[in-house]
Scaffold this active site. Structure first.
Site, PDB file in Angstrom:
ATOM      1  N   ARG A   1      -2.645  -8.304   5.929  1.00  0.00           N
ATOM      2  CA  ARG A   1      -3.385  -8.497   4.686  1.00  0.00           C
ATOM      3  C   ARG A   1      -3.390  -7.231   3.842  1.00  0.00           C
ATOM      4  NH1 ARG A   1      -8.499 -11.095   7.581  1.00  0.00           N
ATOM      5  NH2 ARG A   1      -7.452 -10.078   9.324  1.00  0.00           N
ATOM      6  N   VAL A   2      -3.595  -6.081   4.474  1.00  0.00           N
ATOM      7  CA  VAL A   2      -3.586  -4.829   3.718  1.00  0.00           C
ATOM      8  C   VAL A   2      -2.196  -4.570   3.134  1.00  0.00           C
ATOM      9  CG1 VAL A   2      -3.867  -2.326   3.875  1.00  0.00           C
ATOM     10  CG2 VAL A   2      -5.490  -3.833   5.014  1.00  0.00           C
TER      11      VAL A   2
ATOM     12  N   ASP B   1      -6.493  -4.555  13.509  1.00  0.00           N
ATOM     13  CA  ASP B   1      -6.309  -5.885  12.939  1.00  0.00           C
ATOM     14  C   ASP B   1      -6.379  -5.762  11.418  1.00  0.00           C
ATOM     15  OD1 ASP B   1      -5.937  -8.589  12.832  1.00  0.00           O
ATOM     16  OD2 ASP B   1      -8.010  -9.129  13.283  1.00  0.00           O
ATOM     17  N   GLY B   2      -5.715  -6.663  10.721  1.00  0.00           N
ATOM     18  CA  GLY B   2      -5.752  -6.667   9.257  1.00  0.00           C
ATOM     19  C   GLY B   2      -4.550  -6.003   8.601  1.00  0.00           C
ATOM     20  N   ASN B   3      -3.529  -5.621   9.375  1.00  0.00           N
ATOM     21  CA  ASN B   3      -2.376  -4.916   8.813  1.00  0.00           C
ATOM     22  C   ASN B   3      -1.606  -5.773   7.802  1.00  0.00           C
ATOM     23  OD1 ASN B   3      -2.112  -2.273  10.543  1.00  0.00           O
ATOM     24  ND2 ASN B   3      -2.567  -3.905  12.002  1.00  0.00           N
TER      25      ASN B   3
ATOM     26  N   HIS C   1       1.821   0.089  11.576  1.00  0.00           N
ATOM     27  CA  HIS C   1       0.753  -0.817  12.028  1.00  0.00           C
ATOM     28  C   HIS C   1      -0.523  -0.022  12.291  1.00  0.00           C
ATOM     29  CE1 HIS C   1       0.648  -5.088  12.951  1.00  0.00           C
ATOM     30  NE2 HIS C   1      -0.224  -4.866  13.902  1.00  0.00           N
TER      31      HIS C   1
END
Length: 349
Positions: free
Chosen positions: A203-204, A199-201, A195
Site C-alpha cells: 500500500r505504501v 506489513d503495509g509495504n 520491504h
C-alpha cells in the site's frame, strides 16, 4: 546494488517495448491539459470516484476488505469504525487526500515514507516504524503448501538501505539521467525489495508511486485509480514483481518485467482518462457511464456484485436499473434468478 544505482551508473539497453511505452506516455501527457480543459466541471466527479476505487482496491489487494454497504460511509463519512479493516481503509483514504491536496509540496524523504505508513496502518504498535525483525515473503497455496518467494533486506540494514534509496532518488531526479517514468518504476521495485515494514509495504509503495507521478507532471492518478488497474491485473503484478526481484541482492536481477508492468498501468490509466472525459463531453451521465464501462470490461458472464465492486460508490438500485434497461435493449440477458443470478452480454460491446 539497487536498480537505481545500476541505472545511474549505466543506463543503456532497454527493451524496445519500453521505448514504445515512453513514447505513448509522452503523447498522453502532452494531451493531458487539453482533456482537462475539455470538461473541468466533471473532473471532481472523476476524482471522487478514483478516491473510492483506489482506497478499496489497494486494501483489497492485501486482503483488507470491508462491507460493501459501508464503503461510502467509511471513505467519506465520520462513523464509528467497526474493526481494523475499516480503520486501515479510512487511513488509506486520508493518505490519498494528503497526496491529492499537497502532492507537489510533499518531498520524497524517509519522513514522508514513515508518515504514509502511519496513516495506512492506523492505531497499531508499529505504524510509522521500520520492521524490527527479519521476515520472508511467503506464497501459500490452497492445498496447504508454501514457498519462500523472496527474502527482503534484514531489519538491521533496512534504515541504511532506505536512506540510500531516498538519496539515490534525489541524485537521479537532479541529474535527469533516467526517463522519469522508468525512474519511478525502478524506485518502486527497489522499495518493495527492501520491504521496510512488517506489513503495509504494498500500500505504501502505491501511494509513493502516485506521489512521484505528481512530482513529474503525470496527473492521471488523481482521476483514474491506478490501484484498481493493478488489482485487475493482480496476477501479472505479482508475477512481474517476483521475476524482477529474483537475484536483486546479488545485482543479477532483471528489472524490466516489473518496470514494463507499471508503464502498462500508467498507459492504461491515461487511455481510460481520455475515454471517460470524451464520454462525459458527449453528455453521458457519469455514474451511468461508469456502470457501462464496468460491464464492457467484465467477462462475457458477470454478476451484479462484480459490477458493484468496480463501481463502489454507485447504488445497487441504480446498477439494477441500468441492467434492466440493457436487458430491454437486448444487449444483455439474465441467466439465473436470485442471489446466484448472472448476466451475459449479447449485444455489441
Amino acid at each position: 546494488m539497487t536498480t537505481l544505482r545500476r541505472f545511474l551508473g549505466e543506463f543503456s539497453s532497454m527493451p524496445a517495448t519500453v521505448g514504445w511505452y515512453l513514447a505513448d506516455l509522452g503523447e498522453f501527457k502532452g494531451r493531458q491539459e487539453m482533456f482537462t480543459r475539455r470538461a473541468p466541471q466533471k473532473l471532481q466527479a472523476l476524482r471522487q470516484h478514483a478516491l473510492v476505487e483506489s482506497t478499496v482496491s489497494s486494501n483489497r489487494i492485501e486482503g483488507v476488505k470491508i462491507d460493501q454497504s459501508r464503503i461510502n460511509t467509511v471513505v467519506f463519512g465520520s462513523p464509528h469504525l467497526r474493526d481494523r479493516d475499516e480503520e486501515e481503509v479510512r487511513g488509506y483514504r486520508q493518505a490519498l487526500s494528503w497526496i491529492h491536496d499537497d502532492g507537489d509540496s510533499i518531498p520524497i524523504t524517509e519522513k514522508t515514507v514513515l508518515n504514509l505508513h502511519r496513516l495506512v496502518r492506523g492505531d497499531i504498535w508499529d505504524a510509522g516504524a521500520y520492521k524490527d525483525k527479519d521476515g520472508e515473503i511467503v506464497q501459500r497455496y490452497p492445498d496447504g503448501r508454501s514457498r519462500v518467494r523472496f527474502r527482503p533486506v534484514s531489519a538491521r540494514n533496512t534504515p541504511d538501505q532506505m536512506g540510500k534509496l531516498v538519496s539515490l532518488y534525489d541524485d537521479a531526479a537532479r541529474s535527469r539521467a533516467i526517463p522519469p517514468a522508468i525512474l519511478l518504476a525502478a524506485w518502486n521495485l527497489d522499495f518493495l525489495c527492501i520491504h521496510p515494514f512488517r506489513d503495509g509495504n504494498g500500500r505504501v509503495s502505491r501511494l509513493l508511486l502516485l506521489l512521484q507521478l505528481y512530482h513529474w507532471g503525470f496527473d492521471v492518478g488523481c482521476y483514474i485509480s491506478l490501484e484498481r488497474i493493478i488489482e485487475e491485473n493482480k496476477e501479472r503484478y505479482y508475477e512481474t514483481l517476483e521475476e524482477s526481484s529474483r537475484g536483486w541482492h546479488e545485482d543479477r536481477h532483471d528489472p524490466w518485467p516489473y518496470i514494463q508492468f507499471l508503464l502498462f498501468v500508467l498507459k492504461t490509466a491515461y487511455k481510460e482518462y481520455e475515454q471517460r472525459l470524451s464520454d462525459v463531453g458527449n453528455g453521458r451521465g457519469n455514474k451511468t457511464e461508469l456502470i457501462l464501462q464496468a460491464i464492457a470490461k467484465a467477462n462475457q458472464s458477470f454478476s451484479i456484485s462484480e459490477i458493484r465492486d468496480r463501481c463502489p460508490e454507485v447504488s445497487l438500485e441504480m446498477i439494477r436499473r441500468i441492467l434492466k434497461r440493457l436487458r430491454d435493449d437486448k444487449r444483455i440477458e439474465s441467466t439465473g434468478r436470485g442471489r446466484n443470478a448472472r448476466w451475459r452480454k449479447t449485444g455489441n460491446w
